[in-house]
Design an enzyme around this catalytic site. Sequence first.
Site, PDB file in Angstrom:
ATOM      1  N   ASP A 103       0.813  -1.211   0.000  1.00 21.21           N
ATOM      2  CA  ASP A 103       0.000   0.000   0.000  1.00 21.21           C
ATOM      3  C   ASP A 103       0.851   1.268   0.000  1.00 21.21           C
ATOM      4  O   ASP A 103       1.358   1.677   1.050  1.00 21.21           O
ATOM      5  CB  ASP A 103      -0.906  -0.044   1.243  1.00 21.21           C
ATOM      6  CG  ASP A 103      -1.839   1.148   1.338  1.00 21.21           C
ATOM      7  OD1 ASP A 103      -2.019   1.855   0.329  1.00 21.21           O
ATOM      8  OD2 ASP A 103      -2.394   1.360   2.430  1.00 21.21           O
ATOM      9  N   ASP A 121      -1.677   5.806  -5.012  1.00 20.85           N
ATOM     10  CA  ASP A 121      -1.998   4.890  -3.926  1.00 20.85           C
ATOM     11  C   ASP A 121      -2.355   3.498  -4.452  1.00 20.85           C
ATOM     12  O   ASP A 121      -3.451   3.276  -4.945  1.00 20.85           O
ATOM     13  CB  ASP A 121      -3.179   5.520  -3.157  1.00 20.85           C
ATOM     14  CG  ASP A 121      -3.654   4.694  -1.993  1.00 20.85           C
ATOM     15  OD1 ASP A 121      -3.116   3.598  -1.757  1.00 20.85           O
ATOM     16  OD2 ASP A 121      -4.594   5.152  -1.309  1.00 20.85           O
TER      17      ASP A 121
END
Length: 369
Positions: free
Chosen positions: A109, A302
């Site tokens: 992430d 992201d």
Amino acid sequence: MLSVNALLVALTAFSALSSAAPSPINTPLHVPLTRRASTRRSTNSTVTMDRFSKAADFIRQKYGFISTAEFQRRQSSTGFAITNQGADTSYFGTINIGTPSQSFDVVLDTGSSDLWLAGSQCTQCPTGTPEFDTSASSSIQTSSDQVQINYGSGSVIGNLAKDTVSMGDFTVSDQTMLVVDQMTSGLVDGSIAGIMGLAFQTIASTGAVPFWQALINNNQFSSPEMSVFLTRFLDDAQATDEEPGGILTFGGTNSTLFSGDIDFQDFPSGSTASYWLQSISAITVNGNTVTPSSSEALAAIDTGTTLIAGPSDAVANIWSQVEGSQALSGQMAGFFSYPCNTNVSVAFSFGGQSWSINPDDMKDRKSVV
Ligand SMILES: *[C@@H]1O[C@H](CO)[C@@H](O)[C@H](O)[C@H]1NC(C)=O
Ligand SMILES: *[C@@H]1O[C@H](CO)[C@@H](O)[C@H](O)[C@H]1NC(C)=O
């Protein structure tokens, strides 16, 4: 240069010997310093320095000043195969934790900075979630400090711990992580045991240096770079729950996975390293420019978020350019639909270039009605 290097090697060996000797030594310790006749074998100073630095490493290794893992793995670039779960919902990789090591799948992430894993005390983790058994690790350092980490999609609570974490041959011996005992539902699924944050320390709820930054600080990357190549299965009706997800490269880039030049960008002025931020200067939709909602439109790159999200007015501006588009309501409020036979081309400008999104990435075939 030569004599200075030779002296440093000798000093390293000497200090190692004196501090590594726990029992009293009554007689003075004599360290024989021998010097090979052929120290000037190479006229190339880089090669010579390299040889001395390797020799110094051998001595550090021999007297326990450097771990075997660090010694073997210095400055490299490695690609890790990752998995695409749930038709582009999550991209995960495998890490090893503890001694002996336990292996876990974690979401990779770039939109957060903490490392956490479900622990064996986890009472609210989904059934089947693999759990980190801290009691089985001889290298774990546990703590009673509790931390909560909040994500857009839920939160976790657990205790801080430190242990050896590795990915392939990249190892951090004292990585701080959260061993989670409470988790909101829907945060992870299937074989995923936690999340590894790949953004910067400044936004870590644990305050810890993220794994990737520790690797850079320990000089383990050939180049201070990390790159990611992600696959798309959103438009593949045959996709199973787990498909090949692409490659995460630590320490460099993989030129077989991109074309053209890399456009390196500074952080937008006035912002610190936190998320992987870019300032969006323009958005075009099917060739027409729409304005971002404010003059300073910061966007985060992201890998842990499935959708492209923006302020409502900016998103509405985008869809106003697409004929037949409709704002959805109810559970789908905030989303838009458009006719299946339309290709929507959206491009975001940042850093002086315009980056277009493949129209296939805009379409969710499973939602086609
Ligand atoms: C680079 O990507 C290719 C796939 O195109 C892969 O086969 C190869 O192993 C990767 N290289 C490294 C060093 O990871
Ligand atoms: C949309 O793009 C696809 C290729 O991705 C193409 O096959 C199709 O013809 C395009 N449709 C329209 C209406 O342009």
